[in-house]
Design a protein around this motif. Structure first.
Motif, PDB file in Angstrom:
ATOM      1  N   GLU A 203      15.553  -7.677 -10.839  1.00 40.48           N
ATOM      2  CA  GLU A 203      14.651  -6.647  -9.902  1.00 40.48           C
ATOM      3  C   GLU A 203      13.824  -6.822  -9.556  1.00 40.48           C
ATOM      4  O   GLU A 203      13.174  -6.696  -8.879  1.00 40.48           O
ATOM      5  CB  GLU A 203      14.407  -5.179 -11.149  1.00 40.48           C
ATOM      6  N   ARG A 307      17.669   0.682  -4.073  1.00 41.02           N
ATOM      7  CA  ARG A 307      17.879  -0.668  -4.308  1.00 41.02           C
ATOM      8  C   ARG A 307      16.800  -1.255  -2.904  1.00 41.02           C
ATOM      9  O   ARG A 307      16.642  -0.454  -1.871  1.00 41.02           O
ATOM     10  CB  ARG A 307      19.060  -1.167  -3.752  1.00 41.02           C
ATOM     11  N   ALA A 308      16.637  -2.506  -2.505  1.00 45.34           N
ATOM     12  CA  ALA A 308      15.843  -2.773  -1.733  1.00 45.34           C
ATOM     13  C   ALA A 308      17.440  -2.881  -0.138  1.00 45.34           C
ATOM     14  O   ALA A 308      18.171  -2.635  -0.691  1.00 45.34           O
ATOM     15  CB  ALA A 308      15.550  -4.553  -1.870  1.00 45.34           C
ATOM     16  N   ASP A 309      16.487  -3.044   0.547  1.00 44.43           N
ATOM     17  CA  ASP A 309      17.232  -3.293   2.175  1.00 44.43           C
ATOM     18  C   ASP A 309      18.589  -3.534   2.329  1.00 44.43           C
ATOM     19  O   ASP A 309      19.328  -3.944   2.803  1.00 44.43           O
ATOM     20  CB  ASP A 309      16.454  -3.548   3.267  1.00 44.43           C
ATOM     21  N   GLU A 311      20.401  -5.132   0.024  1.00 40.98           N
ATOM     22  CA  GLU A 311      21.682  -4.998  -1.005  1.00 40.98           C
ATOM     23  C   GLU A 311      22.525  -4.103  -0.777  1.00 40.98           C
ATOM     24  O   GLU A 311      23.771  -4.156  -0.342  1.00 40.98           O
ATOM     25  CB  GLU A 311      20.833  -4.372  -2.047  1.00 40.98           C
ATOM     26  N   PRO A 324      13.639   2.871  -0.887  1.00 43.61           N
ATOM     27  CA  PRO A 324      13.763   1.687  -1.976  1.00 43.61           C
ATOM     28  C   PRO A 324      12.722   2.285  -2.740  1.00 43.61           C
ATOM     29  O   PRO A 324      11.695   3.079  -2.595  1.00 43.61           O
ATOM     30  CB  PRO A 324      12.740   1.361  -1.068  1.00 43.61           C
ATOM     31  N   SER A 326      10.242   0.693  -4.702  1.00 41.63           N
ATOM     32  CA  SER A 326       8.987   0.399  -4.201  1.00 41.63           C
ATOM     33  C   SER A 326       8.062   1.269  -2.804  1.00 41.63           C
ATOM     34  O   SER A 326       6.596   1.645  -3.193  1.00 41.63           O
ATOM     35  CB  SER A 326       8.799  -1.253  -3.128  1.00 41.63           C
ATOM     36  N   CYS A 351      21.481   2.652  -8.569  1.00 46.22           N
ATOM     37  CA  CYS A 351      20.945   1.401  -7.704  1.00 46.22           C
ATOM     38  C   CYS A 351      21.719   0.033  -8.185  1.00 46.22           C
ATOM     39  O   CYS A 351      22.748   0.909  -8.088  1.00 46.22           O
ATOM     40  CB  CYS A 351      19.046   1.148  -8.889  1.00 46.22           C
ATOM     41  N   THR A 398      15.582   2.138   5.978  1.00 45.04           N
ATOM     42  CA  THR A 398      15.877   3.194   5.237  1.00 45.04           C
ATOM     43  C   THR A 398      15.715   4.271   5.834  1.00 45.04           C
ATOM     44  O   THR A 398      15.398   4.522   7.205  1.00 45.04           O
ATOM     45  CB  THR A 398      13.649   2.924   4.993  1.00 45.04           C
TER      46      THR A 398
END
Length: 406
Positions: A203, A307-309, A311, A324, A326, A351, A398
């Motif tokens: 993470e 999740r992040a971009d 991923e 995301p 964040s 996730c 996103t």
């Protein structure tokens, strides 16, 4: 250097070195403080290494190269592609293999005469005391608080020296604990932190080369203890910030008011909780939804991937939108509202395996309207793939408002 900083040589030396060993360790033999006798001590020593991952890999590599006579590796994990960025013992061909097997093969490639033992299990209250008592020292490269405190308490109970290291993102720490000869981990950090108080490497991320820096420092501490040279990090916590290229040292002393460790009862509870969380048994089932349950009523649900971009570029669930974690942490529920064209009955968050989606759920629960049921997809995209359902590769961008339709 005062005697308080160095407990003296840890093991008695072997009687002699073979011609092969004299040649192999020649650069040690000319070092003041090591020499032939120190190398004979290294060859007589046995080390237990907890974990064959980010820290365990460089620790194992350098202990084997230094001439430690016997090494035991304990780890219950298998090699994953994401490990190879930092776990330098393993190769692409090892993906899917038990880490202990991959690590053993790597060490034997380095030194075919090395004595290597493997334990393909997790360190636990059931095996820790026997393992610690049967080795001269222990190096802990674990990735969770429960195991670190289990190691500390076992070291205190058995009198086994323990070298401890941690890493997170761009920073790492190292300290050495010798029972009866300086403070222990509980003198520095008395209480076991909550398991989710710090994100794990998956993470939070970790700089791969940082593992080499901290792992090498841990291996150095082992050599110093075994040979009885230098000033080990007893009563000192060495801290390294890779981004600032800064080393600092925190000094600490035994806490006179701390109760000595007398059993493993407290840490056993923490280990059980950590194991349940890792196995998915500690999740809040009331707010989870299985893959099959989601599919049975997916038309009324908004599926959000936190999740992040990068991923999503590997794999994403068809029909999911990207928000995301964040962004959620900053914007909260209004960020979800921008994705909704028609109010769904359910918002399902996913996730990789469920940890981040559970965190996102906690962020949104108080702000979401009562008409919307919030759920976390149990097991995340890992469970989706394991169920045999198709994934797609995303552009990694996103999601924009209006991406969801019902």
């Amino acid at each position: 250097m005062s005697a308080a900083n160095n407990p003296g040589p840890l093991v008695e030396p072997l009687d002699s070195l073979t011609p092969r060993e004299l040649e192999r360790y020649a650069r040690h033999l000319s070092l003041p403080g090591i020499g032939v006798e120190g190398q004979r001590r290294l060859r007589a020593a046995s080390a237990l290494v907890i974990g064959a991952g980010g820290l365990g890999a460089p620790v194992l590599h350098y202990l084997a190269a230094a001439g430690i006579g016997s090494i035991t590796i304990i780890d219950d994990d298998v090699v994953d592609a994401s490990n190879l960025q930092r776990q330098v013992l393993h190769r692409d061909a090892d993906i899917g293999r038990a880490k202990v097997d991959s690590a053993r093969d790597a060490l034997l490639r380095l030194d075919p005469l090395l004595e290597v033992h493997t334990v393909a299990k997790r360190l636990s209250p059931d095996n820790v005391l026997e393992l610690f008592a049967s080795h001269d020292l222990v190096l802990d490269g674990a990735d969770n608080f429960a195991t670190r405190y289990l190691s500390n308490d076992a070291a205190e109970l058995t009198g086994t020296p323990l070298i401890w290291g941690t890493i997170f993102r761009f920073a790492g720490q190292v300290s050495t604990f010798v029972p009866g000869h300086g403070p222990m981990l509980r003198d520095l950090f008395p209480d076991i932190p909550e398991a989710d108080s710090v994100p794990n490497c998956a993470e939070g991320g970790v700089l791969g080369v940082l593992c080499g820096t901290i792992g090498s420092a841990m291996a150095t501490e082992a050599v110093k203890l075994i040979c009885g040279i230098g000033a080990p990090l007893i009563g000192r916590l060495m801290r390294y910030d890779a981004l600032e290229s800064d080393y600092s040292t925190l000094r600490f002393s035994p806490d006179p008011d701390r109760e000595p460790v007398t059993d493993l009862a407290e840490v056993a509870v923490a280990c059980a909780a950590a194991r349940a969380e890792a196995d998915g048994d500690g999740a809040d089932r009331e707010h989870e939804i299985s893959v099959d349950e989601y599919l049975a009523d997916s038309s009324s649900a908004l599926l959000i991937d936190v999740r992040a971009d990068w991923e999503r570029q590997l794999a994403s669930i068809p029909g999911s939108v990207h928000l995301p974690l964040s962004v959620l942490q900053v914007e909260g529920w209004p960020a979800v509202e921008t994705l909704i064209t028609q109010p769904p009955r359910k918002v399902v968050i996913h996730c990789k395996s469920g940890a981040r989606s559970a965190q996102a759920l906690q962020l949104l629960q108080d702000a979401a309207p009562d008409s919307v049921r919030l759920r976390s997809l149990a097991g995340g995209i890992d469970a989706w793939s394991a169920s045999g359902h198709e994934t797609v590769q995303s552009s990694g961008q996103t999601a924009v408002p209006g991406a969801h339709h019902t």
